[in-house]
Design a protein around this motif. Structure first.
Motif, mmCIF file in Angstrom:
data_model
loop_
_atom_site.group_PDB
_atom_site.id
_atom_site.type_symbol
_atom_site.label_atom_id
_atom_site.label_comp_id
_atom_site.label_asym_id
_atom_site.label_seq_id
_atom_site.Cartn_x
_atom_site.Cartn_y
_atom_site.Cartn_z
ATOM 1 N N TYR B 25 29.469 -55.710 23.646
ATOM 2 C CA TYR B 25 30.363 -54.267 22.928
ATOM 3 C C TYR B 25 31.780 -53.759 22.569
ATOM 4 N N GLU B 26 32.730 -52.991 22.133
ATOM 5 C CA GLU B 26 33.470 -52.946 22.127
ATOM 6 C C GLU B 26 33.297 -51.275 21.389
ATOM 7 N N THR B 28 31.584 -47.693 20.001
ATOM 8 C CA THR B 28 30.583 -46.814 20.868
ATOM 9 C C THR B 28 30.099 -46.310 19.901
ATOM 10 N N LYS B 68 24.198 -49.005 28.561
ATOM 11 C CA LYS B 68 25.288 -48.010 27.525
ATOM 12 C C LYS B 68 26.461 -47.286 28.378
ATOM 13 N N LYS B 71 28.793 -51.080 28.249
ATOM 14 C CA LYS B 71 28.693 -51.600 26.772
ATOM 15 C C LYS B 71 28.037 -52.701 26.942
#
Lengths: 114, 113
Positions: B25-26, B28, B68, B71
């Motif tokens: 994913y991008e 945050t 995390k 991502k």
């Protein structure tokens, strides 16, 4: 009912016809979402209601798409002057309002525009 | 812009194998990452979900691993069965977006007997 109910399950519309898709959410669920799922793709967000208030409609692809939830329960997604590119499965989901709670999906309405 | 990228698009494993599906994913601001299972003609059903304060979560034969800093997050299905044959979607949402979900493109899994 125990789950999210959508009707009709299947709808064939001639190009240019108006259609209305119904969603009965789980009783007591405040949040209601509509998603569009093209064949072989993931669902894409269309619009979001919290009770009767439409808080986000940023995903509606054109002004031919309209959604309402007048009494904060049943919702209707209306598509005017249907086009072939509107052919997809339309999914409704409902959830409680609390953070990160599970969204329950209905079985969807498969719309085919011919 | 596809905010959640999922791979592979399709996967075939033998019964008992461990299919692994990956998502990146991008955004945050995402802080909830569920996985959904969808059978033909049915709506997606929640399998398992994770928040970014943990790196792994197990429920039965399903495990989510979460990184995390990279991502990225992934789903592992232990001791896969033919009944697990379905399409799997990762998704993500922000705390302040109701529960609006951004879905990956899906992985079609086939488990051969």
């Amino acid at each position: 009912g125990a789950g999210v109910s959508q009707s009709p399950r299947y709808k064939v519309a001639k190009r240019g016809q108006d259609v209305a898709l119904r969603c009965d959410p789980i009783s007591g669920h405040v949040s209601l979402f509509w998603y569009q799922q093209a064949l072989g793709q993931g669902p894409e967000f269309l619009t979001y209601f919290q009770n009767e208030a439409q808080l986000d409609k940023s995903g509606l692809p054109s002004d031919r798409f309209f959604a309402e939830r007048p009494e904060g329960s049943v919702s209707t997604l209306k598509i005017q002057r249907t086009q072939q590119e509107d052919s997809a499965v339309y999914l409704c989901a409902s959830s409680f309002i609390y953070r990160n709670t599970e969204a329950f999906f209905g079985q969807g309405t498969r719309l085919t525009v011919v | 812009q596809q905010q959640v990228k999922q791979s592979p698009q399709s996967l075939i494993v033998q019964k008992g194998g461990i299919p692994i599906i990956n998502c990146a994913y991008e955004n945050t601001a995402f802080d909830y990452f569920p996985w959904y299972q969808q059978f033909p003609g049915k709506g997606p059903a929640l399998l398992i979900a994770i928040r970014p304060d943990v790196s792994e979560k197990k429920e039965g034969r399903f495990t989510i691993s979460f990184n995390k800093s990279a991502k990225q997050f992934s789903l592992h299905i232990m001791d896969s069965q033919p009944g697990d044959s379905a399409t799997y979607f990762c998704a993500a949402s922000e705390d302040n977006a109701g529960n609006m979900l951004t879905f990956g493109g899906g992985t079609r899994l086939m488990v051969k007997p």
